[in-house]
Write an enzyme that holds these catalytic residues in place. Structure first.
Site, PDB file in Angstrom:
ATOM      1  N   HIS A 137      -4.261  -3.747 -13.630  1.00 51.66           N
ATOM      2  CA  HIS A 137      -3.253  -3.034 -12.656  1.00 51.66           C
ATOM      3  C   HIS A 137      -3.084  -3.597 -11.569  1.00 51.66           C
ATOM      4  CE1 HIS A 137      -5.271  -0.449 -10.679  1.00 51.66           C
ATOM      5  NE2 HIS A 137      -6.585  -1.006 -11.637  1.00 51.66           N
ATOM      6  N   ASP A 138      -1.562  -3.681 -11.767  1.00 47.64           N
ATOM      7  CA  ASP A 138      -1.048  -3.654 -10.367  1.00 47.64           C
ATOM      8  C   ASP A 138      -1.064  -5.209  -9.500  1.00 47.64           C
ATOM      9  OD1 ASP A 138       0.758  -1.183 -10.028  1.00 47.64           O
ATOM     10  OD2 ASP A 138      -2.036  -0.690 -10.140  1.00 47.64           O
ATOM     11  N   GLY A 192      -8.102  -4.533 -10.179  1.00 50.73           N
ATOM     12  CA  GLY A 192      -6.688  -4.093  -9.804  1.00 50.73           C
ATOM     13  C   GLY A 192      -5.718  -4.016  -8.189  1.00 50.73           C
TER      14      GLY A 192
END
Length: 264
Positions: free
Chosen positions: A122-123, A140
Site C-alpha cells: 500500500h501507498d 508500505g
C-alpha cells in the site's frame, strides 16, 4: 469487445474496459476497475478495488492487482491503485491499493518491468522505467524513482526511498534511503560506487558522470557527515555546469531524506 474476453472470464458490469483489451480465461475484473486500450490481462488474474490501468499494459497469468492493503488500520476506505502505460507485470505479482494514513493511492508509472512474485504494498510510489526483479518485496509507503534496478529477492523496510538510476544487487536488505545513482548490495545494503555504466547507456555526459563520482566520494569517502557532504556537493555543482542538473537530483534527494541514507 466480447470476442476479446474469454468466455470463462468474469467482468463486473461497472468495469470500464477499452474495446481492444484482451482478458484471459478465468480472470476476474471488479466493478471499479478501468483498463486502457491495448492492455492484455492473462488467465487467472484478479483485478479489483478502485484500480485505474492505462494503455498497453501486459499482466501475465495469476496476478492479484488492486487488493485491499495489508494494514490492520484499514477499515474499508475507497483507496486507489493507479497504473500508467506500457508496464509488464509478470506472474503472481501482487499490488495493493493505498491507505487513508498516506496519500490513499498506490502508483505505478510507465514502462516498468515487474517480474514474478513481486509484492508492492500500500501507498508505494514506483516511478518510470524501473526493473524490479523476481520476488522483490516492497513494504508500505516506499518510493522508487526513475530507472532504478532492483535485484531479485531483495526486501525493503517501509517508508524507504530509492533514488533514480540506482542499481541494487540481489538478496539485498534495504532499511534506509538509497541516494540517486548509487550501486551496491548486501544485508544490510552497502553502497560501493556510482552506476556509471547505466548512466553512460542513458546518455549522461562524461563530465556529469565524473562529477557524480566525486559527489559519491564526498558522501562516502571523505569522512564527512551528510550535512558537510551536501555543502561540498553544492560547491561542486557550482564548479561543474555540465553536471548541474544531475547533481541537483542528488541534492534534492538528500535534502528530502527523513530515514537517513545508507552508509558504506
Amino acid at each position: 469487445m466480447t470476442s476479446l474476453i474469454h468466455a470463462t472470464a468474469i467482468v463486473a458490469p461497472g468495469a470500464r474496459i477499452a474495446p481492444d483489451v484482451r482478458i484471459g480465461a478465468y480472470s476476474l475484473i471488479g466493478e471499479h476497475v478501468s483498463i486502457g486500450a491495448g492492455s492484455v490481462i492473462g488467465s487467472h488474474c484478479v483485478i479489483d478495488g478502485h484500480t485505474t490501468i492505462g494503455a498497453n499494459n501486459n499482466f501475465y497469468r495469476f496476478c492479484s492487482i488492486g487488493g485491499i492493503p495489508q494494514d490492520k488500520k484499514y477499515s474499508g476506505e475507497p483507496t486507489c491503485l493507479e497504473i500508467g502505460n506500457g508496464n509488464t507485470i509478470r506472474e503472481f505479482v501482487t499490488i495493493n491499493t493505498g491507505t487513508a494514513q498516506d496519500v490513499g493511492v498506490t502508483r505505478i508509472g510507465d514502462d516498468n518491468w515487474i517480474m514474478a512474485y513481486v509484492h508492492i504494498a500500500h501507498d508505494c510510489q514506483v516511478a518510470n522505467h524501473t526493473v524490479i526483479a523476481n520476488s522483490v518485496q516492497l513494504a508500505g509507503h516506499i518510493h522508487i524513482d526513475d530507472y532504478a534496478i532492483v535485484g531479485g529477492l531483495s526486501g525493503f523496510h517501509q517508508f524507504v526511498r530509492v533514488g533514480a538510476h540506482t542499481m541494487i544487487g540481489g538478496t539485498s536488505s534495504v532499511r534506509q534511503d538509497i541516494p540517486p545513482y548509487v550501486i551496491g548490495a548486501g544485508d544490510p545494503f552497502r553502497p560501493v560506487g556510482i552506476n556509471s555504466e547505466g548512466l553512460s547507456r542513458r546518455g549522461f555526459a562524461p563530465e556529469a558522470i565524473s562529477a557524480l563520482k566525486e559527489a559519491y566520494k564526498l558522501l562516502y569517502r571523505r569522512e564527512l557527515n551528510v550535512a558537510q557532504a551536501l555543502e561540498q556537493i553544492c560547491v561542486l555543482q557550482a564548479q561543474q555546469p555540465l553536471a548541474h542538473d544531475a547533481l541537483q537530483v542528488l541534492i534534492d534527494f538528500l535534502n528530502a531524506s527523513t530515514r537517513g541514507i545508507v552508509r558504506a
